[in-house]
Design a protein around this motif. Structure first.
Motif, mmCIF file in Angstrom:
data_model
loop_
_atom_site.group_PDB
_atom_site.id
_atom_site.type_symbol
_atom_site.label_atom_id
_atom_site.label_comp_id
_atom_site.label_asym_id
_atom_site.label_seq_id
_atom_site.Cartn_x
_atom_site.Cartn_y
_atom_site.Cartn_z
ATOM 1 N N ARG A 258 0.792 -1.127 -0.022
ATOM 2 C CA ARG A 258 0.045 0.103 0.111
ATOM 3 C C ARG A 258 0.740 1.177 -0.051
ATOM 4 N NH1 ARG A 258 -3.477 -1.374 3.422
ATOM 5 N NH2 ARG A 258 -4.922 -1.947 2.383
ATOM 6 N N ALA A 259 1.867 1.227 0.622
ATOM 7 C CA ALA A 259 2.576 2.417 0.885
ATOM 8 C C ALA A 259 3.341 2.685 -0.630
ATOM 9 C CB ALA A 259 3.740 2.365 1.722
ATOM 10 N N ALA A 260 4.137 1.598 -1.361
ATOM 11 C CA ALA A 260 4.734 1.732 -2.805
ATOM 12 C C ALA A 260 3.489 2.114 -3.635
ATOM 13 C CB ALA A 260 5.050 0.560 -3.176
ATOM 14 N N ALA A 261 2.084 1.853 -3.575
ATOM 15 C CA ALA A 261 1.002 2.127 -4.669
ATOM 16 C C ALA A 261 0.950 3.568 -4.307
ATOM 17 C CB ALA A 261 0.135 1.243 -4.268
ATOM 18 N N ASP A 262 0.833 4.220 -3.059
ATOM 19 C CA ASP A 262 0.427 5.498 -2.826
ATOM 20 C C ASP A 262 1.443 6.415 -3.570
ATOM 21 O OD1 ASP A 262 -1.804 4.549 -1.385
ATOM 22 O OD2 ASP A 262 -0.951 5.057 0.627
ATOM 23 N N ALA A 263 2.859 6.058 -3.439
ATOM 24 C CA ALA A 263 3.772 6.916 -3.866
ATOM 25 C C ALA A 263 3.713 7.072 -5.269
ATOM 26 C CB ALA A 263 5.206 6.521 -3.434
ATOM 27 N N SER A 264 3.693 5.966 -5.925
ATOM 28 C CA SER A 264 3.626 5.790 -7.527
ATOM 29 C C SER A 264 2.155 6.345 -7.985
ATOM 30 C CB SER A 264 3.591 4.400 -8.042
ATOM 31 O OG SER A 264 2.660 3.505 -7.472
ATOM 32 N N ALA A 265 1.262 6.754 -7.304
ATOM 33 C CA ALA A 265 -0.094 7.201 -7.601
ATOM 34 C C ALA A 265 0.203 8.701 -7.737
ATOM 35 C CB ALA A 265 -1.141 6.763 -6.605
ATOM 36 N N ARG A 266 0.865 9.429 -6.879
ATOM 37 C CA ARG A 266 1.289 10.740 -6.849
ATOM 38 C C ARG A 266 2.077 11.114 -7.995
ATOM 39 N NH1 ARG A 266 1.589 9.754 -1.157
ATOM 40 N NH2 ARG A 266 3.723 9.352 -1.174
ATOM 41 N N ALA A 267 3.137 10.227 -8.285
ATOM 42 C CA ALA A 267 4.056 10.672 -9.494
ATOM 43 C C ALA A 267 3.157 10.482 -10.972
ATOM 44 C CB ALA A 267 5.138 9.571 -9.580
ATOM 45 N N ARG A 268 2.181 9.597 -10.969
ATOM 46 C CA ARG A 268 1.450 9.542 -12.124
ATOM 47 C C ARG A 268 0.666 10.653 -12.384
ATOM 48 N NH1 ARG A 268 -2.909 4.931 -12.232
ATOM 49 N NH2 ARG A 268 -3.852 6.273 -10.564
ATOM 50 N N GLU A 269 0.022 11.195 -11.200
ATOM 51 C CA GLU A 269 -0.762 12.362 -11.329
ATOM 52 C C GLU A 269 0.003 13.611 -11.834
ATOM 53 O OE1 GLU A 269 -2.408 12.809 -7.597
ATOM 54 O OE2 GLU A 269 -4.007 11.036 -7.619
ATOM 55 N N ASP A 270 1.327 13.729 -11.115
ATOM 56 C CA ASP A 270 2.012 15.095 -11.800
ATOM 57 C C ASP A 270 2.423 14.819 -13.416
ATOM 58 O OD1 ASP A 270 1.993 15.679 -8.988
ATOM 59 O OD2 ASP A 270 3.815 14.671 -8.482
ATOM 60 N N ALA A 271 2.858 13.532 -13.672
ATOM 61 C CA ALA A 271 3.216 13.390 -15.068
ATOM 62 C C ALA A 271 2.121 13.528 -15.988
ATOM 63 C CB ALA A 271 3.849 12.143 -15.214
ATOM 64 N N ALA A 272 0.798 13.249 -15.434
ATOM 65 C CA ALA A 272 -0.325 13.633 -16.312
ATOM 66 C C ALA A 272 -0.958 15.123 -16.462
ATOM 67 C CB ALA A 272 -1.490 12.802 -15.684
ATOM 68 N N ALA A 273 -0.336 15.876 -15.483
ATOM 69 C CA ALA A 273 -0.728 17.415 -15.504
ATOM 70 C C ALA A 273 0.009 17.903 -16.474
ATOM 71 C CB ALA A 273 -0.752 17.795 -14.210
ATOM 72 N N VAL A 274 1.402 17.543 -16.535
ATOM 73 C CA VAL A 274 2.445 18.321 -17.492
ATOM 74 C C VAL A 274 1.846 17.874 -18.869
ATOM 75 C CG1 VAL A 274 4.721 18.194 -18.180
ATOM 76 C CG2 VAL A 274 4.135 18.232 -15.772
ATOM 77 N N LEU A 275 1.346 16.812 -19.206
ATOM 78 C CA LEU A 275 1.010 15.941 -20.583
ATOM 79 C C LEU A 275 -0.132 16.710 -20.953
ATOM 80 C CD1 LEU A 275 1.243 14.197 -22.954
ATOM 81 C CD2 LEU A 275 0.115 12.492 -21.711
ATOM 82 N N ASP A 276 -1.089 16.906 -20.041
ATOM 83 C CA ASP A 276 -2.378 17.742 -20.482
ATOM 84 C C ASP A 276 -2.128 19.257 -20.885
ATOM 85 O OD1 ASP A 276 -3.746 15.226 -19.798
ATOM 86 O OD2 ASP A 276 -4.286 15.995 -17.768
ATOM 87 N N ARG A 277 -1.182 19.885 -20.284
ATOM 88 C CA ARG A 277 -1.064 21.266 -20.347
ATOM 89 C C ARG A 277 -0.330 21.431 -21.749
ATOM 90 N NH1 ARG A 277 0.740 21.355 -14.890
ATOM 91 N NH2 ARG A 277 2.695 21.424 -15.607
#
Length: 1001
Positions: A258-277
């Motif tokens: 669960r700890a590893a999944a939470d960290a990777s989920a936050r990194a995925r959200e940041d990369a997706a925001a850059v791609l959308d812009r």
């Protein structure tokens, strides 16, 4: 069971039909079957057994040869027994399988076995009143009513020679089978079987629950990816500890995932925001670039769109002119068709004789057509008369032909009738002969068969005579050989005796006494010749015996050959082979002729019926033909008068035409042609007027549309598809220009240039990598969570399975111990099953009842002792039966008793068993008992005691039949059935008292 009547026919030593009335024989309750050895005493008991079960007791059952050797060939082998069992009286008839002579020809054929059972009174419930006729069904009904098999019946009711002691010496298993059948202990066996089935069922349930626990452990190991403990001796506690440890490790893995999944989920959200812009900026550049490209293209096509607009305007103005021009073309075509129709109508009138000079205006044409049509209508009635005239003339011809044909037919039928009566009489005579031949056919066939058989016998005669002569010569040679062998034996025996004397003489010494006569003097001692030994004499004796046997065999062969020869000569009488052959030839010719004649009987009957029917049919047809000829002639004369009267009237109305119909057709066709010409001229005038009007309207419309003439307007016209295409192209160009300018006017695109560049790919790759890492960590978390949940659920299931397994194991252990005890195993030290225990109690009762008679018969020496000890090699016990010898005070095996003692013990045991069974069944089963031999082993005093015991049985209504040749029993038992032995077979005689015979059965 009580026997009433027994009938035997060609069975055993009984050649004829013999009847035993058991009601009369057993009236006193005790009777005797006696006679010489081999006369057939035991055969009567065999007949009872065969009637009931289709088999006999003892070694005789192995031979299965029941037919009497001296019985007449026509006498069938059969046993009929009438008896009452459990209140139901019935009759059984049974025949064995045996060889019998063929009814035709030589040799033998196999007579199949048969059996039937008929009810004398009302049948038991579930049985048909018609009885049964199948062998297996008869056996089943008898076994059900008696409650015993054949072997059990032989041990309890029919105690045969050498076998009635079998129950006394039987093994525990054999006694258990017999006693169980007699005392009906099936319910106890059912209890044993119930325990066995219950144990087997609970064992299956226990195995299923144990298997369920193993399956839960295996599933937990599969989910945890670990091997569960394999040793069942570790017990449920070790299984539970292992499951708890597995569940603990699974829970820790969930926290880490669960700890590893939470960290990777936050990194995925940041990369997706850059791609959308970056994607938004790239999309704006693309839209601006596309709008500029669209406006440039539209500007290049401006001249072409001007041409499209001019073409579209001219086509719209020419549309109304083109419609009027098309109508002018249609009217011009109408005028041309009207002109063609007018010319055709004029040509049609010309063919009818009307020229152009005779054609007036339209109004006159219509008037003249009316006049012609009225003239044609006046001829309509005469046309019908003309048609009838033609039909009448055809009818006249038909009537002439009909009269001629009917007259000829009547004459031909008369000729056919002339020879028919003679043919019918001839067929009737042949039919009478065929009927007579059919009646004689069976007689001739029988005569032919008899003559053929006699001829076959006559043809055998020379061979039989030669065989008789050969057998006489062979017998004479055998007699001579036997005499020679006998003389040789006598000579050798005399020579051996002489040799013995010389041998004794050789041993004599002077002064010593002779071993034969005792004399000390030996005046003339014998001298030795050729010595003959014992072996030489024995060989000569054996040769003499063999020669004697050959002599007897030759004599028997000679007797058989002469008997066959005499039988053939007796059957032939005065006939010879030649006379029989001649007579047989004549009979066969007569048979062939009669067969051929009889074979035509049905054919001749059908021919006679056909001839009679043909006569009737021809007579009726001739009468009918004569009637038709007369009627046709009368009709012809009447019709001819009518035709002559109508002919003059029709010729006048034809007015030069072929007939009235032709003239009327000409007038009708002329009227139609005049009307057609009038219609054509009216249509031509109207078409010309309409054409002129349409041409003037088209010219005016072209000038109004700004065209020089109609042809110019037609050139500017376009199809509807082309007009729609021009409108679509112009509209699309206008819309594209408006859309491009609208995009450039959007505020958010004001600072965007079409040549700007945006890096979207690097942002997309970074977002994809972050998404893949997040999905992996999420999948890992899901798998760990799923594994932990599955392990928790499986752990609960395993615990439930272990809680359910414990009481089942306890219950099965208890049931297994109880089932073993009930079935004679486990803690059952006596190895007695429940059924054996019940039967042991019954056997103990039997031993007590039999002991009372055995002690009386043995003068108080022997008693039966029941034993419930296990058998040899620790087999099942409970049904042991020994005897107590009061002389020694020891318990002995029944097998150590002597022949007479075994007879007494067996008889006592059989009577005691019958008493106990009768008490169990209410006295309705074993009320008849047969004892075959054994009395010869008893001394006089013991015989008195046994007879007293048997005599006491009559008080209970039981019937006892004794089979013995002991003379003393004849003096003791008043009612006797004597079996007399003769060369022609045994016969039966019912005796009463000591005064003589009371009747022949």
């Amino acid at each position: 069971m009580r026997l009433h009547r027994l009938e035997v026919s060609a069975f055993g030593p009984y050649a004829a039909r013999e009847v035993v009335d058991f009601d009369a024989l057993g009236a006193d309750g005790l009777f005797l079957l006696h006679g010489d050895t081999g006369a057939g005493k035991t055969t009567l008991l065999d007949a009872v057994a065969f009637a009931l079960f289709g088999e006999v007791p003892g070694a005789r059952a192995e031979v299965k040869r029941f037919r009497c050797d001296v019985a007449d060939q026509a006498t069938p082998t059969e046993v009929v027994l009438e008896l009452t069992v459990q209140g139901h009286r019935f009759r059984i008839a049974r025949s064995p399988e045996y060889e019998r002579p063929k009814r035709r020809g030589e040799g033998t054929t196999k007579q199949p076995a048969k059996a039937s059972l008929k009810w004398v009174d009302e049948p038991p419930g579930g049985h048909s009143a018609d009885g049964v006729t199948r062998i297996d069904e008869v056996a089943r009904v008898v076994t059900d009513l008696l409650g015993m098999t054949a072997q059990q019946f032989f041990q309890l009711v029919l105690l045969p020679q050498g076998e009635f002691a079998r129950f006394l010496r039987a093994r525990n298993e054999d006694r258990e089978e017999l006693l169980g059948k007699l005392f009906g202990t099936e319910r106890f066996g059912a209890v044993e079987q119930w325990f066995v089935e219950r144990k087997r069922s609970r064992r299956r349930e226990l195995d299923e629950r144990r298997q369920s626990v193993r399956e839960w452990l295996a599933r937990i190991g599969q989910v945890a990816r670990e091997d569960p403990p394999e040793d069942d001796d570790t017990g449920p506690g070790a299984w539970v500890d292992w499951v708890d440890e597995v569940r603990k490790r699974a829970a820790e893995a969930v926290v880490e995932a669960r700890a590893a999944a939470d960290a990777s989920a936050r990194a995925r959200e940041d990369a997706a925001a850059v791609l959308d812009r970056r994607r938004v900026v790239a999309e704006r550049v693309r839209r601006v670039r596309a709008a500029h490209e669209s406006l440039a293209g539209l500007e290049k096509e401006a001249d072409l769109r001007g041409e499209w607009r001019a073409e579209l305007a001219a086509a719209r103005r020419a549309a109304s002119v083109v419609e009027l021009a098309a109508e002018v073309d249609r009217q011009r075509t109408r005028v041309e068709r009207a002109e063609d129709t007018d010319a055709a109508a004029q040509r049609a009138l010309a063919t009818l004789g009307v020229t152009d000079a005779e054609l007036p205006e339209v109004t006159s044409l219509r008037a003249r057509a009316g006049e012609v049509r009225e003239e044609a209508g006046a001829l309509a009635g005469l046309v019908d008369e003309a048609q009838q005239q033609e039909r009448d003339r055809a009818r006249l011809q038909d009537l002439v032909e009909t009269a001629t044909r009917a007259t000829a037919q009547a004459a031909a039928l008369g000729e056919q009738l002339e020879g028919l009566p003679d043919r019918t009489r001839r067929l009737r005579a042949e039919l009478d002969a065929a009927s007579e031949a059919s009646v004689r056919l069976d007689t001739v066939r029988a005569r032919e068969s008899d003559l053929a058989e006699l001829l076959a016998e006559a043809e055998r005669l020379p061979g039989l005579e030669q065989e008789a002569a050969r057998t006489r010569e062979a017998e004479q040679a055998a007699v001579d050989a036997h005499q020679s062998a006998r003389e040789t034996v006598l000579d050798l025996r005399a020579r051996r005796l002489a040799g013995m004397a010389a041998e004794l003489a050789g041993e004599l010494t002077d002064g010593a006494p002779c071993a034969v006569c005792g004399s000390t003097t030996h005046p003339d001692p014998a001298t030795a010749g050729h010595p003959v030994g014992e072996a030489e004499e024995q060989a000569a004796t054996d040769a003499e015996h063999q020669a004697e046997q050959r002599r007897h065999a030759a004599a028997a062969a000679r007797h058989e050959a002469e008997a066959s020869l005499a039988a053939v000569r007796e059957r032939l009488g005065e006939h010879t082979a030649e006379s029989l052959r001649s007579e047989l030839t004549g009979v066969r010719e007569e048979l062939v002729a009669a067969s051929e004649s009889a074979a035509r009987k049905e054919e001749l009957e059908a021919a006679v019926r056909a001839a009679e029917s043909e006569h009737e049919d021809l007579t009726a047809r001739r009468t009918e033909a004569e009637k038709r000829a007369t009627a046709a002639e009368e009709q012809r004369r009447a019709l001819a008068e009518q035709v002559e009267q109508r002919t003059a009237r029709l010729e006048e109305a034809a007015a030069g035409f072929a007939d009235v119909g032709a003239r009327r057709g000409h007038l009708t066709e002329l009227a139609s042609a005049l009307e057609a010409l009038a219609d054509a001229r009216s249509e031509l005038h109207a078409a010309r007027v309409r054409l002129q009007e349409q041409e003037e309207a088209a010219v005016a419309a072209a000038r109004k549309a700004e065209f020089a003439d109609v042809d110019e307007a037609r050139a500017a016209a376009r199809s509807g598809e082309r007009i729609a295409e021009l409108e679509r192209l112009l509209a699309e160009a206008e819309q594209a220009e408006a859309a491009a300018r609208a995009v450039l006017a959007e505020p958010e695109l004001a600072d965007v240039r079409p040549d700007d560049v945006v890096d979207v790919e690097s942002a997309r790759q970074a977002a994809e990598e972050a998404r893949a890492a997040a999905e992996r960590d999420a999948a890992t978390l899901q798998a760990c969570t799923q594994r932990a949940g599955d392990l928790d659920a499986l752990g609960e299931q395993l615990g439930q399975a272990l809680r359910e397994l414990a009481p089942v194991e306890e219950e099965y252990a208890e049931l297994e111990a109880l089932a073993d005890v009930v079935n004679g195993r486990g803690q059952n030290t006596r190895r007695m099953s429940l059924r054996s225990y019940v039967l042991a109690a019954r056997l103990e009762e039997v031993a007590l009842a039999a002991t009372a008679r055995l002690r009386s018969m043995s003068h108080g020496r022997y008693s039966f002792v029941h034993s419930d000890d296990p058998g040899r090699r620790n087999t099942r016990g409970g049904l042991g039966l020994d005897v107590l010898d009061d002389y020694s005070g020891l318990v002995r095996s029944a097998k150590t008793l002597s022949g007479g003692e075994s007879f007494l013990a067996s008889l006592s045991l059989a009577l005691g068993l019958a008493d106990v069974v009768a008490a169990e069944t209410g006295g309705a089963l074993l009320d008849t008992l047969f004892v075959d031999e054994g009395f010869g082993t008893l001394d006089g005093e013991t015989l008195d005691v046994v007879m007293d015991v048997l005599d006491d049985l009559r008080a209970g209504g039981r019937v006892v039949g004794l089979v013995s040749h002991v003379e003393e029993l004849r003096q003791r038992i008043p009612t006797r059935l004597r079996v007399r032995k003769g060369r022609g077979g045994s016969t039966l005689l019912l005796e009463g008292g000591l005064d003589g015979d009371i009747g022949v059965a």
